[in-house]
Design an enzyme around this catalytic site. Structure first.
Site, PDB file in Angstrom:
ATOM      1  N   ASP A 254       6.713  -6.408   4.833  1.00  0.00           N
ATOM      2  CA  ASP A 254       5.954  -5.154   4.750  1.00  0.00           C
ATOM      3  C   ASP A 254       6.096  -4.492   3.373  1.00  0.00           C
ATOM      4  O   ASP A 254       5.837  -3.308   3.220  1.00  0.00           O
ATOM      5  CB  ASP A 254       6.341  -4.194   5.876  1.00  0.00           C
TER       6      ASP A 254
ATOM      7  N   GLU B 289      11.302  -3.646   4.865  1.00  0.00           N
ATOM      8  CA  GLU B 289      12.048  -2.978   3.812  1.00  0.00           C
ATOM      9  C   GLU B 289      13.018  -1.947   4.387  1.00  0.00           C
ATOM     10  O   GLU B 289      12.804  -1.382   5.452  1.00  0.00           O
ATOM     11  CB  GLU B 289      11.100  -2.309   2.820  1.00  0.00           C
TER      12      GLU B 289
ATOM     13  N   GLY C 210       0.285   1.957   6.920  1.00  0.00           N
ATOM     14  CA  GLY C 210       0.366   1.034   8.052  1.00  0.00           C
ATOM     15  C   GLY C 210       0.914  -0.337   7.722  1.00  0.00           C
ATOM     16  O   GLY C 210       0.675  -1.294   8.452  1.00  0.00           O
ATOM     17  N   LYS C 211       1.684  -0.434   6.652  1.00  0.00           N
ATOM     18  CA  LYS C 211       2.211  -1.731   6.215  1.00  0.00           C
ATOM     19  C   LYS C 211       3.073  -2.391   7.279  1.00  0.00           C
ATOM     20  O   LYS C 211       2.901  -3.573   7.590  1.00  0.00           O
ATOM     21  CB  LYS C 211       3.034  -1.551   4.931  1.00  0.00           C
ATOM     22  N   THR C 212       4.019  -1.648   7.831  1.00  0.00           N
ATOM     23  CA  THR C 212       4.947  -2.233   8.799  1.00  0.00           C
ATOM     24  C   THR C 212       4.234  -2.634  10.077  1.00  0.00           C
ATOM     25  O   THR C 212       4.500  -3.702  10.642  1.00  0.00           O
ATOM     26  CB  THR C 212       6.085  -1.246   9.109  1.00  0.00           C
TER      27      THR C 212
ATOM     28  N   GLY D 131       0.836  -1.187   0.000  1.00  0.00           N
ATOM     29  CA  GLY D 131       0.000   0.000   0.000  1.00  0.00           C
ATOM     30  C   GLY D 131       0.877   1.246   0.000  1.00  0.00           C
ATOM     31  O   GLY D 131       2.099   1.163   0.150  1.00  0.00           O
ATOM     32  N   PRO D 132       0.271   2.408  -0.164  1.00  0.00           N
ATOM     33  CA  PRO D 132       1.042   3.654  -0.256  1.00  0.00           C
ATOM     34  C   PRO D 132       1.719   4.033   1.056  1.00  0.00           C
ATOM     35  O   PRO D 132       1.438   3.461   2.117  1.00  0.00           O
ATOM     36  CB  PRO D 132      -0.016   4.692  -0.665  1.00  0.00           C
ATOM     37  N   ILE D 133       2.592   5.004   0.977  1.00  0.00           N
ATOM     38  CA  ILE D 133       3.361   5.478   2.128  1.00  0.00           C
ATOM     39  C   ILE D 133       2.420   5.904   3.252  1.00  0.00           C
ATOM     40  O   ILE D 133       1.458   6.645   3.029  1.00  0.00           O
ATOM     41  CB  ILE D 133       4.250   6.662   1.718  1.00  0.00           C
ATOM     42  N   GLY D 134       2.686   5.417   4.467  1.00  0.00           N
ATOM     43  CA  GLY D 134       1.942   5.844   5.639  1.00  0.00           C
ATOM     44  C   GLY D 134       0.679   5.071   5.930  1.00  0.00           C
ATOM     45  O   GLY D 134      -0.013   5.358   6.914  1.00  0.00           O
TER      46      GLY D 134
END
Length: 213
Positions: free
Chosen positions: A86, A35, A16-18, A11-14
């Site tokens: 992530d 990453e 909540g992937k991590t 998903g895009p930056i910010g």
């Protein structure tokens, strides 16, 4: 595709992937792959001047993600040890397509195709998306110095690029289940019920695909 679980959160930056990848790793006792971001020496310059520093930035990410996935394959997946990441390296196509000009994009994609030809492929992808307001709020909340000069328009366009890419990806790769979640509606960090909802869908997906755990 391996029967050993390899879940990639994207998903895009910010978005909540991590945070989600960490939660999945802890819940299922999977190996976590994160990453490399802040170690990229070009990233701060990139946010100041995208045109000037995009090629260096994207090549650094490509080489480092290639090395990480190579190590994950050798140390974990080849030994039937489940992994959650992530990111997945396909995100490089999204960012490069947005930031690189024609000549550099062509050179970059030649490198990308060579390096990723035999890379491990996730057997489940979790796709997180959210509105620009939510993304900006989370980027500011986590307070990474290198992201403070990021233009909202860049982030908004990136989110749209993800939507376009993931729509095409699902059509091109029907064998890989994609679980999509809206970050405006779910807050798996603040609310346990939201996190359990995600885990429940992961359980059903792994079981349906007969992926070993």
């Amino acid at each position: 595709m391996s029967s050993t679980p390899f879940i990639a959160v994207e998903g895009p930056i910010g978005v909540g992937k991590t945070s989600l990848a960490k939660a999945i790793a802890e819940h299922y006792n999977f190996q976590l792959l994160k990453e490399i971001v802040e170690e990229n020496p070009f990233l701060g310059k990139f946010y100041d001047n995208i045109d000037e520093w995009s090629f260096q930035t994207e090549m650094f990410f490509l080489c480092n993600r290639y090395k990480q996935l190579e190590e994950i394959q050798g140390q974990y997946l080849s030994k039937q040890i489940p992994v959650v990441s992530d990111y997945h390296i396909f995100k490089n196509r999204i960012f490069a397509g947005r930031t690189l000009k024609d000549g550099n994009l062509h050179k970059y994609m030649q490198c990308f195709d060579i390096l990723t030809e035999d890379m491990p492929v996730p057997n489940v992808i979790i796709y997180l998306n959210a509105s620009l307001d939510t993304l900006l709020h989370r980027v500011r909340k986590r307070g990474r110095f290198i992201e403070q000069n990021m233009e909202p328009a860049y982030l908004e366009q990136l989110a749209e690029d993800y939507e376009t890419f993931m729509t095409a990806f699902k059509k091109q790769h029907p064998e890989i289940p994609v679980l999509s979640f809206n970050g405006d509606e779910l807050d798996f960090v603040a609310y346990e019920a939201d996190k359990e909802k995600i885990f429940s869908l992961i359980d059903a997906t792994l079981k349906k695909g007969e992926v070993a755990r």
